[in-house]
Scaffold this active site. Sequence first.
Site, PDB file in Angstrom:
ATOM      1  N   TYR A  46      71.327  80.766  34.096  1.00 41.88           N
ATOM      2  CA  TYR A  46      70.673  80.138  35.243  1.00 41.88           C
ATOM      3  C   TYR A  46      69.187  79.927  34.975  1.00 41.88           C
ATOM      4  CZ  TYR A  46      68.929  79.131  39.890  1.00 41.88           C
ATOM      5  OH  TYR A  46      68.318  78.529  40.947  1.00 41.88           O
ATOM      6  N   ASN A  93      71.583  37.024  59.526  1.00 39.41           N
ATOM      7  CA  ASN A  93      71.452  37.673  58.214  1.00 39.41           C
ATOM      8  C   ASN A  93      72.428  38.830  58.046  1.00 39.41           C
ATOM      9  OD1 ASN A  93      69.263  35.978  57.602  1.00 39.41           O
ATOM     10  ND2 ASN A  93      67.814  37.369  58.594  1.00 39.41           N
ATOM     11  N   LYS A 103      68.829  31.836  62.092  1.00 40.95           N
ATOM     12  CA  LYS A 103      69.315  32.748  61.052  1.00 40.95           C
ATOM     13  C   LYS A 103      70.272  33.813  61.597  1.00 40.95           C
ATOM     14  CE  LYS A 103      68.380  32.943  57.321  1.00 40.95           C
ATOM     15  NZ  LYS A 103      67.216  33.629  56.710  1.00 40.95           N
ATOM     16  N   GLN A 121      67.893  74.478  41.035  1.00 39.18           N
ATOM     17  CA  GLN A 121      67.681  74.298  42.469  1.00 39.18           C
ATOM     18  C   GLN A 121      67.564  72.823  42.826  1.00 39.18           C
ATOM     19  OE1 GLN A 121      65.033  77.067  44.713  1.00 39.18           O
ATOM     20  NE2 GLN A 121      63.789  75.249  45.079  1.00 39.18           N
ATOM     21  N   HIS A 124      83.283  33.910  36.435  1.00 39.30           N
ATOM     22  CA  HIS A 124      81.913  33.425  36.202  1.00 39.30           C
ATOM     23  C   HIS A 124      81.319  32.789  37.460  1.00 39.30           C
ATOM     24  CE1 HIS A 124      82.755  33.956  31.880  1.00 39.30           C
ATOM     25  NE2 HIS A 124      83.899  33.353  32.131  1.00 39.30           N
ATOM     26  N   SER A 154      66.187  36.475  62.420  1.00 36.41           N
ATOM     27  CA  SER A 154      64.898  36.325  61.758  1.00 36.41           C
ATOM     28  C   SER A 154      63.784  36.374  62.792  1.00 36.41           C
ATOM     29  CB  SER A 154      64.851  34.983  61.021  1.00 36.41           C
ATOM     30  OG  SER A 154      63.530  34.631  60.679  1.00 36.41           O
ATOM     31  N   GLU A 180      73.611  43.871  52.860  1.00 38.84           N
ATOM     32  CA  GLU A 180      72.493  43.924  51.917  1.00 38.84           C
ATOM     33  C   GLU A 180      71.971  45.349  51.751  1.00 38.84           C
ATOM     34  OE1 GLU A 180      70.822  39.389  52.704  1.00 38.84           O
ATOM     35  OE2 GLU A 180      69.772  41.096  53.578  1.00 38.84           O
TER      36      GLU A 180
END
Length: 472
Positions: A316, A284, A282, A321, A155, A276, A289
């Site tokens: 087909y 990052n 910063k 395609q 958790h 940044s 991400e």
Amino acid sequence: MQFFSGRFKEKASHLILDFHSSISFDKRLYKYDIMGSIAHVRGLGKQGIISLEDSQLIERTLKDILRDIEAGKIEFSIEYEDIHMNIEKILIDRIGDVGKKLHTGRSRNDQVAVDMKLFTKDEVVKIQALLLDLLEVINSMAKENLSTYMPGFTHLQKAQPVSFAHYILAYAEMFRRDYIRLSNAISLADTSPLGSAALAGTTYPLDRQFTASQLGFSAPTWNSMDSVSDRDYLIEIINAFSLIMVHLSRFCEEIIIFSSNDYGYIELSDSFSTGSSIMPQKKNPDAAELIRGKSGRVFGDLMALLTTMKGIPLAYNKDMQEDKENFFDALDTVKACLNVFIGMFHTLTVKKENMLLAASQGFINATDVADFLTEKGMSFRDAYKIVGSMVAYCIDNNTTFENLTFENYKNFSELFDNDIYEAISIKNCVEKRTTLGGPGEESVLAHIEFLDKFILDSEKHVNEFKLNNILD
């Protein structure tokens, strides 16, 4: 394919040519199309359907065309719709009417089916090679961090101490399953559709066992209608790709969290981070991400292909395609993400002291305190309740189990003795968990040894794999 047909009186509209054409994306199948055509023309010659002289001329010319494509000497045309018709048109331009014999007993339906299976077999093993590279990097880092202790979470709350080695080997198991999942998917796809023609086979006496073996398939397919309309293997492989992305995304999520200032368990290399435009301090985790974000792209490719296939009647249909752009996109995305993740993970720094400090906070040895009382004869449920009261006491008094006096312990239970302090040390809490699959060093070393063998055996398969040498 109006350019080969006598059926149509009007020239195709440029609108339908643009809309209908797939050459912009299926041109990457050129090698596999030529492989399938060589196998087919060899079969035609072997069975006496065309002369051996014509068969050999077509094969030589196809190989010349392949060399010219790879040398950048050929431009494909939208007028000829797809890679299959482009190559056939080039063949006919070079050797005239003999080239027209190539398509005897074959349809574009079985042609594209065999091309995609050959392409898929070739590309999936490259993904598997990347998975093995990633497993090797994880296993190597695990060997260096057997005694690097950190909190384990449930958790996203500190739960029990583990080693960093044990933590990253959890992801190794996910990627090992991904490797096996791809092997299973390819084994199901290892049948040749060549010879199924449009949907009902052909009246020509083709030897489908021969052409299947020429292309390195284990066997020909059993049903011609299924052969030309089967895209299950692509769905299954994109599903496997999606699970790879799930695992990469989960790992990236934790890398993002653990590299943040509030955690500081790891630090990403500058080479895999960005700054940044306004905040000079910063650093990052953009690579992590982006990988996390690209997972949704691959899931979308899976859902798109599932949706395309869900209502198509046999056999087909032109809808099929649409399989290629989804599959190509998923393949290219997974390959790029694995490459970036391997580089990012290989260069990160483990902050061992920060991890150990975090492990000493949050009462993550509470279960071990309860186990101590249980070993002294108390029922676990009674021990659980007592330790809960101890946690509450420590919180109220801003202290930890390690800093409680022996008198404090005795106030909670007479079963406590001086061994309690050793029993609840973070190292001991990890190392005494020696059951198979646990975080103790003995168990982790066994896991590392198992993975080393898996990597070695699998690398042998990957290194030895190559499509049939029909082009040699």
